[in-house]
Design an enzyme around this catalytic site. Sequence first.
Site, PDB file in Angstrom:
ATOM      1  N   ARG A 134     -21.757-124.780  12.295  1.00  0.00           N
ATOM      2  CA  ARG A 134     -21.248-124.723  13.665  1.00  0.00           C
ATOM      3  C   ARG A 134     -21.766-125.942  14.424  1.00  0.00           C
ATOM      4  NH1 ARG A 134     -22.783-120.365  18.418  1.00  0.00           N
ATOM      5  NH2 ARG A 134     -24.189-122.027  19.035  1.00  0.00           N
ATOM      6  N   TYR A 175     -25.141-124.278  27.469  1.00  0.00           N
ATOM      7  CA  TYR A 175     -25.448-123.077  26.695  1.00  0.00           C
ATOM      8  C   TYR A 175     -25.080-123.305  25.231  1.00  0.00           C
ATOM      9  CZ  TYR A 175     -25.753-118.210  25.371  1.00  0.00           C
ATOM     10  OH  TYR A 175     -26.119-117.036  24.764  1.00  0.00           O
ATOM     11  N   ASP A 208     -18.231-122.843  18.964  1.00  0.00           N
ATOM     12  CA  ASP A 208     -18.305-121.669  19.841  1.00  0.00           C
ATOM     13  C   ASP A 208     -18.067-122.096  21.287  1.00  0.00           C
ATOM     14  OD1 ASP A 208     -18.857-119.283  21.114  1.00  0.00           O
ATOM     15  OD2 ASP A 208     -20.743-118.919  20.050  1.00  0.00           O
ATOM     16  N   HIS A 259     -18.084-119.863  23.789  1.00  0.00           N
ATOM     17  CA  HIS A 259     -18.859-118.943  24.628  1.00  0.00           C
ATOM     18  C   HIS A 259     -18.065-118.451  25.841  1.00  0.00           C
ATOM     19  CE1 HIS A 259     -22.318-121.068  22.554  1.00  0.00           C
ATOM     20  NE2 HIS A 259     -22.549-119.808  22.307  1.00  0.00           N
ATOM     21  N   GLU A 281     -14.454-120.133  18.444  1.00  0.00           N
ATOM     22  CA  GLU A 281     -14.962-118.787  18.713  1.00  0.00           C
ATOM     23  C   GLU A 281     -14.990-118.511  20.212  1.00  0.00           C
ATOM     24  OE1 GLU A 281     -18.912-118.470  17.119  1.00  0.00           O
ATOM     25  OE2 GLU A 281     -19.487-116.958  18.588  1.00  0.00           O
ATOM     26  N   GLU A 332     -18.061-110.956  19.467  1.00  0.00           N
ATOM     27  CA  GLU A 332     -19.496-110.673  19.324  1.00  0.00           C
ATOM     28  C   GLU A 332     -19.998-109.706  20.392  1.00  0.00           C
ATOM     29  OE1 GLU A 332     -20.949-114.757  19.536  1.00  0.00           O
ATOM     30  OE2 GLU A 332     -21.929-114.296  21.417  1.00  0.00           O
ATOM     31  N   ARG A 378     -15.569-110.770  15.163  1.00  0.00           N
ATOM     32  CA  ARG A 378     -17.002-111.067  15.183  1.00  0.00           C
ATOM     33  C   ARG A 378     -17.873-109.881  15.594  1.00  0.00           C
ATOM     34  NH1 ARG A 378     -19.533-115.190  14.705  1.00  0.00           N
ATOM     35  NH2 ARG A 378     -20.821-115.066  16.587  1.00  0.00           N
ATOM     36  N   GLU A 424     -22.443-115.428  10.420  1.00  0.00           N
ATOM     37  CA  GLU A 424     -23.293-116.354  11.182  1.00  0.00           C
ATOM     38  C   GLU A 424     -24.750-116.159  10.763  1.00  0.00           C
ATOM     39  OE1 GLU A 424     -23.422-115.606  15.415  1.00  0.00           O
ATOM     40  OE2 GLU A 424     -23.910-117.686  15.846  1.00  0.00           O
ATOM     41  N   TRP A 437     -12.747-114.929  35.520  1.00  0.00           N
ATOM     42  CA  TRP A 437     -12.411-114.156  34.331  1.00  0.00           C
ATOM     43  C   TRP A 437     -12.158-115.111  33.200  1.00  0.00           C
ATOM     44  CZ3 TRP A 437     -13.555-109.330  34.307  1.00  0.00           C
ATOM     45  CH2 TRP A 437     -13.543-108.598  35.496  1.00  0.00           C
TER      46      TRP A 437
HETATM   47  O1  EZ4 Z   1     -24.711-116.064  22.929  1.00  0.00           O
HETATM   48  O2  EZ4 Z   1     -26.567-114.019  20.670  1.00  0.00           O
HETATM   49  O3  EZ4 Z   1     -22.454-117.032  18.323  1.00  0.00           O
HETATM   50  N1  EZ4 Z   1     -23.496-116.866  18.846  1.00  0.00           N
HETATM   51  C1  EZ4 Z   1     -23.697-116.751  20.142  1.00  0.00           C
HETATM   52  C2  EZ4 Z   1     -25.082-116.360  20.578  1.00  0.00           C
HETATM   53  C3  EZ4 Z   1     -25.007-115.391  21.737  1.00  0.00           C
HETATM   54  C4  EZ4 Z   1     -26.294-114.635  21.899  1.00  0.00           C
HETATM   55  C5  EZ4 Z   1     -26.186-113.594  23.012  1.00  0.00           C
HETATM   56  O4  EZ4 Z   1     -27.213-112.678  22.945  1.00  0.00           O
HETATM   57  O5  EZ4 Z   1     -22.800-116.927  20.935  1.00  0.00           O
HETATM   58  O6  EZ4 Z   1     -25.855-117.457  20.897  1.00  0.00           O
HETATM   59 CO    CO Z   2     -20.898-116.821  19.910  1.00  0.00          CO
END
Ligand code: EZ4
Ligand code: CO
Length: 403
Positions: free
Chosen positions: A148, A160, A211, A213, A237, A263, A284, A340, A403
């Site tokens: 990733r 993040y 990802d 997020h 993702e 997730e 996920r 993962e 949102w």
């Molecule tokens: O943000 O596990 O794919 N992994 C992620 C992680 C999540 C954290 C949240 O608790 O997106 O880093």
């Molecule tokens: Co994630």
Amino acid sequence: MPKIVSARVIVTSPGRNFVTLKIACDDGTTGVGDATLNGRELAVASYLADHVVPCLIGRDGHRIEDIWQYLYKGAYWRRGPVTMAAIAAVDLALWDIKGKVAGLPVYQLLGGASRDGCMVYGHANGTTIAETIEAALDYRRQGYKAIRLQCGVPGMASTYGVSKDRYFYEPADNDLPSENIWSTAKYLRVVPELFAAAREALGWDVHLLHDVHHRLTPIEAARLGKDLEPYRPFWIEDATPAEDQEAFRLIRQHTTTPLAVGEIFNSVWDCKALIENRLIDYIRATVLHAGGITHMRQIASLADLHQVRTGCHGATDLSPVTMAAALHLGLAIPNFGIQEYMRHTAETDAVFPHAYRFADGMLHPGDAPGLGVDIDEALAETFPYARAYLPVNRLEDGTMWSW
Ligand code: EZ4
Ligand code: CO
């Protein structure tokens, strides 16, 4: 029958917080379950200790399905992350016990191995594209088949998913939530550059993932998917939040880049429209946040019918108990896709001794009876709980993310 005589909730923080349930039966067998909910740990600990444990004492520990139904339907209040993490902890512990009583690893109870191991992906992070590529090359050298890629966004102080440490990443980083600033425009410029550089440096014989997020609207996610198509990502993702499952239709209409989401899902009902309408390629959801092996197996079965594969969450806030359970399920089901794998710290590994092992880009759950993982309670006690939160995301003008 192994009658449940005790169930204890253990909260420990070997580098980060974990909530673990340990169930003991009258025949001396014990089982462990993970109940960790990042940033909301004590809510699940209380749900278990105050409301679930009293209902377990005296029950037949072999009746996994019935206990699952009893906790899910019997409570009246269905679903939600706290409830489903608590049910998951009970479920994992009972599968662990059943395996130990049978003398078999849990994957054998689930139908036996469908593959030799579970392909995993590691996290290559860097503040810059060059640093991220360097980290990815390191994963290649260690034998990873899938990586990733996340990099910092130029002009943004922090992002993040991008750690300061090369090998370990802990997003829950503060006693009170820290705040990140986000610019979609800047982000959408840098990610295609990252993937172009990655294909240049790593070639085409490695899976590359990314990802988002949940940071984009559907049409922005569609743009990202299209821009990444030339680099053939394995998936993008959490491209957009999925409470509205229909939102994925818009992304799907515009791009052939595979989509993964889930997730934060806690039930098959969160996935149903996404799977039945083939709006995603990978689901996920996890054995931890989606109700244990019992419920995750149901999600995976629905996904299998629609050619959707699993790609379960496996960040560091999921304890080695969850990783072990995910590997047993992943080894057994027909439609496993990828797992993962964020490595835990040495402290975490010491508190949770486990049989799963990494080789050639894959994890194998091992052949110890049950889940093949335990908790060292004496060591766990030396790491007291420390409140920690995931960061909050804001746009450049201070607005909370929409949102
Ligand atoms: O943000 O596990 O794919 N992994 C992620 C992680 C999540 C954290 C949240 O608790 O997106 O880093
Ligand atoms: Co994630």
